[in-house]
Scaffold this active site. Structure first.
Site, PDB file in Angstrom:
ATOM      1  N   ASP A   1       0.695  -1.217   0.152  1.00 20.04           N
ATOM      2  CA  ASP A   1      -0.050   0.039  -0.059  1.00 20.04           C
ATOM      3  C   ASP A   1       0.917   1.327   0.041  1.00 20.04           C
ATOM      4  O   ASP A   1       0.677   2.153  -0.801  1.00 20.04           O
ATOM      5  CB  ASP A   1      -0.914  -0.020   1.195  1.00 20.04           C
TER       6      ASP A   1
ATOM      7  N   ASP B   1       1.638  -2.614   4.373  1.00 18.06           N
ATOM      8  CA  ASP B   1       0.289  -2.827   4.027  1.00 18.06           C
ATOM      9  C   ASP B   1      -0.589  -2.596   5.041  1.00 18.06           C
ATOM     10  O   ASP B   1      -0.311  -3.053   6.489  1.00 18.06           O
ATOM     11  CB  ASP B   1       0.105  -4.248   3.583  1.00 18.06           C
TER      12      ASP B   1
ATOM     13  N   LYS C   1      -3.986  -3.179   6.821  1.00 18.48           N
ATOM     14  CA  LYS C   1      -4.806  -4.474   6.938  1.00 18.48           C
ATOM     15  C   LYS C   1      -5.881  -4.420   8.153  1.00 18.48           C
ATOM     16  O   LYS C   1      -5.526  -3.854   9.249  1.00 18.48           O
ATOM     17  CB  LYS C   1      -4.039  -5.806   7.121  1.00 18.48           C
TER      18      LYS C   1
END
Length: 269
Positions: free
Chosen positions: A92, A106, A108
């Protein structure tokens, strides 16, 4: 090129820096009572439409809420931020320090199923760029260029109150609208420390996470003690049934860590 000792120090420093912002992340998304600050979508006529508890919807809005604080983290710690070009790209966010060291993050999120377990999360592909570590396909920078791979994780509870998604509210009703999620917990862990030995849900070739809350927050997955090298080796050569069939194997060489250990011992004889 940094050696393993320097790499470990850089990873620990980055994680420590990001952890300091956890309270700010929480404050950015929740009220003092722990409810989500988002109540719904509003149109130009000041009608408010409630939000679905769909995990993808919640996840995307969470990313939007956190983005200013993540930018603040980067600025205050002198990291350059590089966002993924496409939705299916990894990671990301890439953080790059003054020495061009890169850190993958990332974002999440997952919901609690009960007091001890969550629904789980996927931790990226185990094919493509994960196996070809010089590849630039579906990844911001080649996998090998990253010092560390991290997950900024968010655990939340779904509301236990009945939600009527068909109901339209007015602005003056704002305080009476139930938040669809609440009670957030943020954590920062290296990906391998919270990974499990099975793929994530669905047919996609993604690495699955552990589901026990304690293991997620404290990085106590099955690969945590074995190390990142074992994690990499396990998932680089993991084959689903379809993948095994495609290379004309009767079955996958291993389906879990126990079978992997047996397989590696056999190979070493």
């Amino acid at each position: 090129m940094v050696n393993s000792e320097e790499r470990q120090k850089l990873k620990e420093k980055f994680r420590s820096q990001l952890l300091k912002y956890v309270d700010q992340f929480n404050a950015a998304v929740s009220t003092e009572d722990g409810d989500w600050i988002v109540k719904g979508f509003i149109d130009i006529a000041k009608n408010i439409y409630t939000i679905s508890v769909d995990t993808k919807v919640v996840s995307k809005i969470m990313e939007l809420l956190l983005f200013p604080k993540i930018c603040q983290f980067a600025e205050e710690n002198k990291y350059k931020m590089v966002l993924c070009k496409e939705q299916n790209f990894y990671p990301d966010i890439t953080f790059v320090d003054s020495m061009n060291n890169k850190f993958a993050v990332d974002v999440k999120s997952t919901y609690r199923k009960n007091g001890k377990e969550v629904n789980g999360m996927t931790l990226g592909a185990f094919t493509g760029y994960f196996r070809d570590r010089k590849s630039k396909k579906n990844i911001t920078f080649p996998y090998d260029e990253y010092i560390g791979h991290f997950v900024l994780g968010i655990i939340y509870s779904r509301t236990d109150k009945h939600l009527d998604e068909r109901k339209v509210y007015r602005l003056e009703d704002l305080k009476n609208i139930t938040s669809v999620v609440k009670d957030f917990v943020f954590f920062v862990q290296e990906k391998y420390k919270i990974a499990t030995d099975r793929p994530g849900s669905g047919n996609t070739k993604n690495i699955g996470s552990v589901v026990k809350i304690d293991e997620l927050i404290n990085g106590k997955g099955p690969f945590a003690k074995l190390g990142e090298d074992v994690f990499d080796d396990y998932w680089m050569f993991y084959l689903t049934k379809d993948m095994a069939k495609a290379v004309e194997l009767k079955d996958s060489p291993y389906r879990n860590l126990r079978e992997y250990m047996q397989y590696k011992k056999m190979r070493m004889k």
